[in-house]
Design a protein around this motif. Structure first.
Motif, PDB file in Angstrom:
ATOM      1  N   GLN A 124       1.014  -8.329  42.746  1.00 58.95           N
ATOM      2  CA  GLN A 124       0.737  -8.022  44.151  1.00 58.95           C
ATOM      3  C   GLN A 124       1.787  -8.607  45.097  1.00 58.95           C
ATOM      4  N   VAL A 125       2.155  -7.789  46.091  1.00 62.75           N
ATOM      5  CA  VAL A 125       3.090  -8.172  47.146  1.00 62.75           C
ATOM      6  C   VAL A 125       2.429  -7.866  48.481  1.00 62.75           C
ATOM      7  N   GLU A 126       2.764  -8.652  49.493  1.00 57.64           N
ATOM      8  CA  GLU A 126       2.283  -8.374  50.849  1.00 57.64           C
ATOM      9  C   GLU A 126       3.450  -8.443  51.810  1.00 57.64           C
ATOM     10  N   LEU A 127       3.417  -7.567  52.802  1.00 62.19           N
ATOM     11  CA  LEU A 127       4.366  -7.659  53.911  1.00 62.19           C
ATOM     12  C   LEU A 127       3.616  -7.410  55.208  1.00 62.19           C
ATOM     13  N   SER A 128       4.194  -7.865  56.304  1.00 63.72           N
ATOM     14  CA  SER A 128       3.566  -7.663  57.602  1.00 63.72           C
ATOM     15  C   SER A 128       4.514  -6.936  58.535  1.00 63.72           C
ATOM     16  N   LEU A 129       3.942  -6.038  59.336  1.00 66.15           N
ATOM     17  CA  LEU A 129       4.688  -5.291  60.334  1.00 66.15           C
ATOM     18  C   LEU A 129       4.430  -5.885  61.712  1.00 66.15           C
ATOM     19  N   GLU A 149      -0.871  -5.869  58.119  1.00 66.43           N
ATOM     20  CA  GLU A 149      -0.482  -6.539  56.883  1.00 66.43           C
ATOM     21  C   GLU A 149      -0.790  -5.578  55.733  1.00 66.43           C
ATOM     22  N   LEU A 150       0.198  -5.299  54.907  1.00 63.59           N
ATOM     23  CA  LEU A 150       0.039  -4.341  53.814  1.00 63.59           C
ATOM     24  C   LEU A 150       0.131  -5.069  52.476  1.00 63.59           C
ATOM     25  N   GLU A 151      -0.921  -4.981  51.685  1.00 64.40           N
ATOM     26  CA  GLU A 151      -0.902  -5.494  50.319  1.00 64.40           C
ATOM     27  C   GLU A 151      -0.773  -4.316  49.360  1.00 64.40           C
TER      28      GLU A 151
END
Length: 453
Positions: free
Chosen positions: A201-206, A139-141
């Motif tokens: 802030q944004v978050e995405l998950s791989l 998870e990248l913030e």
């Protein structure tokens, strides 16, 4: 990859309009470094690599070269950067370029002890020798700011909330569209993307993959995000803490351990199985030393504050977002094999290969020794008294560079994963960062790290 296949790949890239191949790796500060070669040179580069200085192993976070590590104490020396061609991708957001992860070998082609990707490859082999495999998801913030060349130090959020709201993403709709498109085109499977809790802030998950692929994709994700941001006049900060007034950015690592196709963390009634419990116990035992690698920077220490979902105390919990080790059980809806454990004490200043290597080594040691897992903690120990924490053997994670170094050098299991040479270089870099930060205001230090990762 055979020479014939490399020539075929070169032809395919050339026909697609690619003129160069960027070979990327991460240094001991988590900062991506690279060399770009003409696409026509790819067959030769695949065989003999590109020359780079040995001193990349002792660059600190501000690009200062420290000569304090005895093994790399002079400006003399050269090694070879080789592309890992199985990971090559034509960059959707930079269509004239392809991208490949890199590994570093000696001038004779032998393993180089400072090559971080090689450390993780050896740890994966060690797991395999015990009949184990692992899956890893990130998870990248990150924070999204307007890029104003006239006021480069002024942080102007590109989105302002409400937290988790679709409204928050409307001002960066074009960027979001390009991220979704470019990730898919670059072979990066997204779980989700959303506006996070913090302003800007944004978050995405791989999606989860094998450890080496997960680390490679983490670097590719950074390249993909930055290219998309640039097209929309945006600037991204992956730093653990962009400023004291900003939200911290964790790059959380979700892992599961498998044996013969069975997820060891998939137990009954929302609990890890016996070997899964031992895996978490191994992580918990070595967490101070692991965190010195997975969250190693001055910015990391500023981020690790109680009450910020960053994991400032050593404990584990079931779906407890204040826990540095958050167990995520399977369910009837998701399936038992969804079970995993999230490490929250992790950020972009960690070299992803080293971070995964020490994490997996700690957990696997717990399995090998059959460690017992203490009871889960379902509240926030940061709200307890020191005596209450002491009664449950809950302690704060390292809070200074000196404490980080003591935790790492005092743990032979984790030190052994890195090896004497790489450990020496890693510590020299950390000491250089600490010396540069001495006596400076924290916000000034954070500003210097803001765009580094």
């Amino acid at each position: 990859m055979t020479a014939h296949r490399v020539k075929g790949l070169t032809w395919e890239l050339t026909e697609a309009g690619v003129v160069g191949v960027t070979i990327s790796w991460a240094d001991n500060n988590g900062i991506p470094r690279s060399r770009t070669v003409p696409v026509a040179a790819l067959p030769q580069v695949a065989e003999t690599g590109v020359g780079v200085t040995t001193l990349f192993a002792v660059f600190d976070s501000s690009d200062v070269i420290t000569f304090a590590h005895e093994g790399l104490a002079t400006p003399s020396g050269d090694v070879r950067l080789l592309p890992v061609l199985d990971g090559i991708v034509r960059l959707a957001g930079q269509p004239a370029l392809a991208w490949a992860p890199g590994k570093i070998v000696t001038a004779d082609g032998d393993p180089w002890p400072y090559d971080q990707r090689g450390v993780l490859a050896r740890q994966v082999e060690s797991l395999a020798a015990e009949g184990l495999t692992a899956l890893v998801g990130y998870e990248l913030e990150f924070a999204v700011y307007r890029d104003d060349p006239d006021h480069p130090d002024e942080l102007v959020p590109a989105l302002s909330g409400p937290a988790y709201s679709p409204h928050a993403l409307v001002p960066i709709d074009g960027f979001v569209k390009d991220v979704l498109h470019d990730f898919a085109a670059n072979g990066l499977e997204l779980g989700q993307l959303h506006a996070e809790y913090g302003p800007a802030q944004v978050e995405l998950s791989l999606a989860a993959s094998d450890p080496l692929t997960a680390a490679d994709r983490q670097l590719l994700a950074r390249q993909t995000l930055r290219a998309a941001a640039s097209r929309h006049g945006l600037r991204l900060s992956f730093a653990p803490l962009p400023a004291l007034t900003a939200a911290g950015n964790g790059w959380h690592v979700h892992t599961s351990l498998w044996r013969e196709g069975r997820n060891l963390l998939a137990g009954a009634a929302g609990s890890p199985g016996p070997e899964g419990a031992a895996y978490i116990a191994g992580l918990l035992r070595d967490l101070p030393a692991v965190a010195a690698v997975t969250a190693p920077s001055i910015g990391s220490l500023a981020r690790l504050r109680p009450g910020y979902f960053a994991g400032a105390f050593a404990f584990w919990g079931v779906e407890n977002r204040e826990a540095p080790l958050r167990f995520v059980p399977g369910s009837a809806l998701l399936g038992a094999d969804h079970a995993n454990v999230e490490l929250k004490t992790s950020d972009a200043s960690a070299n992803p290969y080293l971070a995964l290597a020490v994490l997996l080594a700690a957990g696997a040691a717990g399995v090998a020794e059959g460690l017992a897992l203490p009871p889960a903690v379902q509240s926030d120990p940061g709200t307890w008294t020191a005596d209450e924490r002491g009664a449950q053997d809950i302690y704060g994670l390292p809070a200074t560079p000196a404490e980080q170094e003591a935790a790492l050098t005092g743990n032979p299991r984790i030190a052994r994963v890195l090896g004497d040479d790489l450990l020496g270089a890693f510590l020299a870099v950390r000491r250089s960062d600490a010396a540069a930060a001495e006596g400076r205001p924290v916000d000034e230090i954070l500003a210097g790290l803001r765009w580094r990762y």
